[in-house]
Design a protein around this motif. Sequence first.
Motif, PDB file in Angstrom:
ATOM      1  N   ALA A   1      -5.646  -0.882  12.001  1.00 48.02           N
ATOM      2  CA  ALA A   1      -6.126   0.802  11.050  1.00 48.02           C
ATOM      3  C   ALA A   1      -6.893   0.960  10.927  1.00 48.02           C
ATOM      4  O   ALA A   1      -7.979   0.367   9.898  1.00 48.02           O
ATOM      5  CB  ALA A   1      -5.337  -0.879   9.870  1.00 48.02           C
ATOM      6  N   ILE A   2      -6.896   2.690  10.572  1.00 50.15           N
ATOM      7  CA  ILE A   2      -8.277   3.333   9.867  1.00 50.15           C
ATOM      8  C   ILE A   2      -7.159   4.400   9.271  1.00 50.15           C
ATOM      9  O   ILE A   2      -6.495   4.813   9.511  1.00 50.15           O
ATOM     10  CB  ILE A   2      -8.562   4.773  10.972  1.00 50.15           C
ATOM     11  N   PRO A   3      -7.801   4.494   8.372  1.00 56.04           N
ATOM     12  CA  PRO A   3      -7.308   5.342   7.192  1.00 56.04           C
ATOM     13  C   PRO A   3      -7.607   6.774   7.509  1.00 56.04           C
ATOM     14  O   PRO A   3      -7.990   7.168   8.575  1.00 56.04           O
ATOM     15  CB  PRO A   3      -9.124   4.987   5.990  1.00 56.04           C
TER      16      PRO A   3
ATOM     17  N   GLN B   1      -4.983  -3.697   3.692  1.00 51.19           N
ATOM     18  CA  GLN B   1      -4.672  -5.083   2.737  1.00 51.19           C
ATOM     19  C   GLN B   1      -2.500  -4.651   3.034  1.00 51.19           C
ATOM     20  O   GLN B   1      -1.986  -5.748   3.569  1.00 51.19           O
ATOM     21  CB  GLN B   1      -4.410  -4.833   1.676  1.00 51.19           C
ATOM     22  N   VAL B   2      -3.028  -3.170   2.939  1.00 46.32           N
ATOM     23  CA  VAL B   2      -1.310  -3.144   2.504  1.00 46.32           C
ATOM     24  C   VAL B   2      -0.602  -2.568   3.921  1.00 46.32           C
ATOM     25  O   VAL B   2       0.435  -3.094   4.561  1.00 46.32           O
ATOM     26  CB  VAL B   2      -1.119  -1.302   1.786  1.00 46.32           C
ATOM     27  N   ALA B   3      -0.873  -2.515   5.243  1.00 48.72           N
ATOM     28  CA  ALA B   3      -1.184  -2.041   5.954  1.00 48.72           C
ATOM     29  C   ALA B   3      -1.414  -3.635   7.115  1.00 48.72           C
ATOM     30  O   ALA B   3       0.322  -4.145   8.014  1.00 48.72           O
ATOM     31  CB  ALA B   3      -2.218  -1.241   7.461  1.00 48.72           C
ATOM     32  N   GLU B   4      -1.428  -5.000   6.706  1.00 47.40           N
ATOM     33  CA  GLU B   4      -1.623  -6.117   6.750  1.00 47.40           C
ATOM     34  C   GLU B   4       0.066  -6.746   6.088  1.00 47.40           C
ATOM     35  O   GLU B   4       0.794  -6.923   7.021  1.00 47.40           O
ATOM     36  CB  GLU B   4      -2.837  -7.137   6.422  1.00 47.40           C
ATOM     37  N   GLU B   5      -0.378  -6.525   5.035  1.00 47.61           N
ATOM     38  CA  GLU B   5       0.884  -7.129   4.279  1.00 47.61           C
ATOM     39  C   GLU B   5       2.548  -6.143   4.647  1.00 47.61           C
ATOM     40  O   GLU B   5       3.517  -7.208   4.878  1.00 47.61           O
ATOM     41  CB  GLU B   5       0.716  -7.497   3.060  1.00 47.61           C
ATOM     42  N   ARG B   6       2.544  -4.941   4.420  1.00 46.54           N
ATOM     43  CA  ARG B   6       3.220  -4.223   4.560  1.00 46.54           C
ATOM     44  C   ARG B   6       3.554  -3.840   5.816  1.00 46.54           C
ATOM     45  O   ARG B   6       4.472  -4.121   6.664  1.00 46.54           O
ATOM     46  CB  ARG B   6       3.323  -3.134   3.426  1.00 46.54           C
ATOM     47  N   SER B   7       2.700  -2.452   6.338  1.00 42.27           N
ATOM     48  CA  SER B   7       3.285  -1.664   7.556  1.00 42.27           C
ATOM     49  C   SER B   7       2.067  -0.302   6.899  1.00 42.27           C
ATOM     50  O   SER B   7       1.289  -0.240   6.278  1.00 42.27           O
ATOM     51  CB  SER B   7       4.869  -0.949   7.218  1.00 42.27           C
ATOM     52  N   LEU B   8       2.184  -0.109   8.096  1.00 43.38           N
ATOM     53  CA  LEU B   8       1.087   1.600   8.324  1.00 43.38           C
ATOM     54  C   LEU B   8       1.238   2.655   7.654  1.00 43.38           C
ATOM     55  O   LEU B   8       0.848   3.196   7.135  1.00 43.38           O
ATOM     56  CB  LEU B   8       0.605   1.566   9.996  1.00 43.38           C
ATOM     57  N   PHE B   9       2.252   2.226   7.829  1.00 46.85           N
ATOM     58  CA  PHE B   9       2.979   3.831   7.185  1.00 46.85           C
ATOM     59  C   PHE B   9       3.182   3.697   5.928  1.00 46.85           C
ATOM     60  O   PHE B   9       2.036   4.922   5.432  1.00 46.85           O
ATOM     61  CB  PHE B   9       4.286   4.356   7.572  1.00 46.85           C
ATOM     62  N   LEU B  10       3.461   3.182   5.213  1.00 51.37           N
ATOM     63  CA  LEU B  10       3.215   2.707   3.650  1.00 51.37           C
ATOM     64  C   LEU B  10       1.401   2.672   3.138  1.00 51.37           C
ATOM     65  O   LEU B  10       1.836   3.120   2.081  1.00 51.37           O
ATOM     66  CB  LEU B  10       3.593   1.253   3.218  1.00 51.37           C
ATOM     67  N   ALA B  11       1.252   2.201   4.621  1.00 50.04           N
ATOM     68  CA  ALA B  11      -0.255   2.581   4.308  1.00 50.04           C
ATOM     69  C   ALA B  11      -1.429   3.508   4.223  1.00 50.04           C
ATOM     70  O   ALA B  11      -1.515   4.296   2.773  1.00 50.04           O
ATOM     71  CB  ALA B  11      -0.964   1.060   4.827  1.00 50.04           C
ATOM     72  N   ARG B  12      -0.347   4.369   5.091  1.00 50.57           N
ATOM     73  CA  ARG B  12      -1.255   6.137   4.451  1.00 50.57           C
ATOM     74  C   ARG B  12      -0.389   6.719   3.533  1.00 50.57           C
ATOM     75  O   ARG B  12      -2.049   7.517   3.436  1.00 50.57           O
ATOM     76  CB  ARG B  12      -1.161   7.169   5.596  1.00 50.57           C
ATOM     77  N   ILE B  13       0.732   6.320   3.176  1.00 55.02           N
ATOM     78  CA  ILE B  13       0.917   7.348   1.985  1.00 55.02           C
ATOM     79  C   ILE B  13       0.160   6.605   0.780  1.00 55.02           C
ATOM     80  O   ILE B  13       0.053   7.449  -0.227  1.00 55.02           O
ATOM     81  CB  ILE B  13       2.049   6.584   1.618  1.00 55.02           C
ATOM     82  N   SER B  14       0.128   5.306   0.530  1.00 52.62           N
ATOM     83  CA  SER B  14      -0.846   4.684  -0.635  1.00 52.62           C
ATOM     84  C   SER B  14      -2.627   5.575  -0.263  1.00 52.62           C
ATOM     85  O   SER B  14      -2.633   5.784  -1.851  1.00 52.62           O
ATOM     86  CB  SER B  14      -0.752   3.071  -0.758  1.00 52.62           C
ATOM     87  N   TYR B  15      -3.193   5.616   0.375  1.00 50.56           N
ATOM     88  CA  TYR B  15      -4.194   5.932   0.506  1.00 50.56           C
ATOM     89  C   TYR B  15      -4.585   7.889   0.107  1.00 50.56           C
ATOM     90  O   TYR B  15      -5.288   7.732  -0.953  1.00 50.56           O
ATOM     91  CB  TYR B  15      -4.766   6.033   2.250  1.00 50.56           C
ATOM     92  N   TRP B  16      -3.594   8.319   1.030  1.00 48.27           N
ATOM     93  CA  TRP B  16      -2.937   9.453   0.146  1.00 48.27           C
ATOM     94  C   TRP B  16      -3.176   9.583  -1.139  1.00 48.27           C
ATOM     95  O   TRP B  16      -3.770  10.788  -1.681  1.00 48.27           O
ATOM     96  CB  TRP B  16      -2.447  10.248   0.959  1.00 48.27           C
ATOM     97  N   TYR B  17      -1.911   9.042  -1.650  1.00 51.20           N
ATOM     98  CA  TYR B  17      -1.912   8.694  -2.737  1.00 51.20           C
ATOM     99  C   TYR B  17      -3.162   8.472  -3.822  1.00 51.20           C
ATOM    100  O   TYR B  17      -3.291   9.095  -5.390  1.00 51.20           O
ATOM    101  CB  TYR B  17      -0.862   7.940  -3.339  1.00 51.20           C
ATOM    102  N   GLU B  18      -3.931   7.218  -3.751  1.00 51.83           N
ATOM    103  CA  GLU B  18      -5.237   6.729  -4.016  1.00 51.83           C
ATOM    104  C   GLU B  18      -6.032   8.148  -4.410  1.00 51.83           C
ATOM    105  O   GLU B  18      -6.979   8.683  -5.519  1.00 51.83           O
ATOM    106  CB  GLU B  18      -5.435   6.001  -3.608  1.00 51.83           C
ATOM    107  N   VAL B  19      -6.029   9.183  -2.887  1.00 49.28           N
ATOM    108  CA  VAL B  19      -7.348  10.185  -2.930  1.00 49.28           C
ATOM    109  C   VAL B  19      -6.720  11.293  -3.736  1.00 49.28           C
ATOM    110  O   VAL B  19      -8.185  12.038  -4.713  1.00 49.28           O
ATOM    111  CB  VAL B  19      -7.063  10.846  -1.316  1.00 49.28           C
ATOM    112  N   VAL B  20      -5.490  11.482  -4.000  1.00 51.45           N
ATOM    113  CA  VAL B  20      -4.931  12.641  -5.228  1.00 51.45           C
ATOM    114  C   VAL B  20      -5.557  11.889  -6.218  1.00 51.45           C
ATOM    115  O   VAL B  20      -6.132  13.152  -7.207  1.00 51.45           O
ATOM    116  CB  VAL B  20      -4.314  13.178  -4.202  1.00 51.45           C
ATOM    117  N   ASN B  21      -4.705  11.187  -6.329  1.00 50.46           N
ATOM    118  CA  ASN B  21      -5.257  10.634  -7.965  1.00 50.46           C
ATOM    119  C   ASN B  21      -6.757  10.690  -8.240  1.00 50.46           C
ATOM    120  O   ASN B  21      -7.253  10.750  -9.335  1.00 50.46           O
ATOM    121  CB  ASN B  21      -4.710   9.058  -7.789  1.00 50.46           C
ATOM    122  N   TYR B  22      -7.933  10.360  -7.636  1.00 50.84           N
ATOM    123  CA  TYR B  22      -9.015  10.122  -7.316  1.00 50.84           C
ATOM    124  C   TYR B  22     -10.102  11.994  -7.977  1.00 50.84           C
ATOM    125  O   TYR B  22     -10.867  11.907  -8.087  1.00 50.84           O
ATOM    126  CB  TYR B  22     -10.502   9.679  -6.742  1.00 50.84           C
TER     127      TYR B  22
END
Length: 873
Positions: free
Chosen positions: A6-8, A38-59
């Motif tokens: 898994a790569i961001p 963590q999200v990629a391992e517990e849930r899915s790679l797709f959700l991990a990427r969505i979460s990563y983009w959300y955090e980037v925009v939030n910063y």
Amino acid sequence: MKKKIAIPPHFATRLLTWFIRDDLAEGVLGDLEEKFLQVAEERSLFLARISYWYEVVNYMRPFAIRKSKHLNPTIMVRHNLLLTIRNFKKHRSQFIINLAGLSSGIACVLFIFLWVTHEFQVEGFHEKEDRLYQLLGNHSQANGIATHYGVPADFLEAIQSEVPEVAHTIAWAPTGEVSVSVDGNYHKTEGLFASKDFFDGFSYRLLKGDPATMLSTKSGIVITQSLSDRLFKGADPIGKAMEWHFSGISQSLVVTGIVEVPKNTDNKFDYLMSWDYYFDDLMQYRGWSEHNALITVVLDAEFSKNIEAVKMVTSKINEVFKVRSSVFQDDFAKEGDENKLEFMLQKYADLYLYDNYENGKVAGGRIQYVHLFILIGIFILFIASINFINLSTAKAIGRTREIGVKKSFGASRGSLVGQYLMESVLLSLLSLAVAIMMVWSLLPYFNTMIQKDLTIGLNMETILMALSIILLVGIVAGSYPAFYLSRLKVLTVLKGKLGGKAGGAWGRKTLVVFQFTLSIILIASVMVVFYQMDYVMHKNLGYDRDNLIYFKREGKLMENHQAFIEEVKKLPGISGATLTQFRAGFYNWTEGVDWPGKTAENSVQFQQFFSGIGQIEMMGLEILEGRGFSSDFNEEQSVIFNETAIAAMGLKDPVGKTIRHYSGEKKIIGVVKDFNPLSLRDKIRPMVYLINPDRANYVLAKLNKGMELATIRKLEALHDTFNPGYIFEPKFVDQDYQQLYESEKQISRLSSLFAALAIFISCLGLYGLISFTTERRIKEIGIRKVLGSSAFGIVYLLSVDFSKMVLVAAVIALPISYLATSSWLENFAYHVDLPWWIFLVAGLGAFLIAWLTVGSQAYKSARINPAKCLKED
């Protein structure tokens, strides 16, 4: 099967890195990556990427914005400007050559722009310009269709009443040179007879007066402000009386208006008088066969929108003429004879530029000179720009190491592009500024040369055009170092592996050839113009125009002219005197001549001269048959033709035969050899000579050579005795003849100036290029000299390539020059045969000038001490 790592999202990471401050970047990126895994391992790679983009925009908030590492744009501009100025100082000779060449070229283009703009603006001030048309007559003759401005005066009323598509019909005619006076204060003037609708079509500015009524009375006169100042000394002239003197008539007139005649009109006048006065009281011959009026029409707006509508109005005018006019039948004419005459409409504003006609159609005119100088302006700008581009690209090669060093210290390609473009554009702008100062300072001399009153009128359109051209030249000239050299790799540049391909040698050679091709074309063309003008000025026209003077016959000279002529003949220094209507360039034509055997097919237009006894002998005309006019006979019923007229009429043994002139029957008493009273642009026309003292309103006198000034003073004293108060203004026939070619002389002067400038700019470019070549080969020169090479050998080495370029340019230019000059000479009915040596001299002249330019610099380099050459870095 291996588990996918898994790569961001790469783009999200780069976006955050670009945005966030350096002190926050490492910690934030680490936290985001840990959460992503963590999200990629517990849930899915797709959700991990969505979460990563959300955090980037939030910063991406204001507190996290990083400070820019880029320099302030203002600082960059200042930095590049400083480097540009330093570079100009460092390469001073190149800077001066570029500045001199480009500014001279731009100044030349600006002069041409002012002249061309003035030519296009002539008659362009009329508010109804798009509806204003001149009526012209096309006369079918045995030798083709002749076009004339004169039309029957009766057409005024006919068009007004029978052509409803015409809103206004204006009849007008020049009065010729006459005297006007107030309280015995006489002035020479020229005016117009004009119908009352004159100001409904022409937009001459009225300073005082009512345009609806001031030309409606025969006793009214409208004068210009300049004539008012001369006659009334600044006082208000409205309602005041003045005297108008014409052919022995003194008419008292009342000033009804003041008009201003603009500079950009070809129809200049000092006053306007009533058309009704001319038509009712002065016109000796009227009818549909007499073309003694100029008629301008103002079409209704809806009928001036397209060519077809104008053609429809023209057809109606021709129908009116056919119905109104009648064919004159007499004993000489045959059944079925018709007056082969049709009319056409031409835009009034086009008359100035399009005044040549062939077989009833517009065939150019001054517009050809306008196009010529637009082309010359483009040539000059090309030549100057080629210099600029050549020197800029050549010098850029020497700066490749500079580019490498800057790039090794971290300079971006954008900063290098900006620097080199700024250098080029700044030099272009400096050249424009210098050119404007040159034009401003030299404009009075330029106006004297072209006999105009041009002014520098700055408007937004002109400024934008000039800046666009300059920016284009600057960008093109700076594009090579800016876009090509700036993209080279640092190691390639610093190791000197750029090679010959960066030099653009073939490109520069091609531009030099093109540059000298244009210069040689200009030189050859100027030589042909000079050769033709010399031919024109010295050609035997069939009459002796040397020391012939004429002056207006008016006042008391209209009554006692014979006594005056006899006294003139007695003056020392006078070899002959008579009455005349003749002036060089004067054209008074008529179709009102019928002869035995005349048919509609051989209708002829005659150039008509009313002369006095002895004029033919004074002018040195050769009598081929019969005799000239003699005081031993009553010659008012006699007529003389030239040989072209006899040939056109088809008469054999013409002497003694009777013809019918519109003024009555006449007997042919002689035939004279052809001579040309017009310019050599025109063929010799059929001519008829008659005796009529009332129409011969000038005195012609022949002066003895060497006594001209003293004789003219005595003649003036005699004139003042016979005709007190009237101004004596003699004119030389030869000067009038030269005046016929004023346009050609202006073209000759301007062409010479611009050709000299073109070769100067071209040689500046050669000088710069040979200097650059010498600089690059300075060590080679030193080594060759050490090994025994002579100065001549060095000069030959440096000059041979440039000589070949000029030679190639000559080979290309000379055929083009021949075709161009041959086309120009076709405007003359009589012209020189183009000799081959003119083009050889033009090519050799350009070659010699170029070789001297190159050779002088090459010789200077060849004499440098070899030790100094080898020490050069």
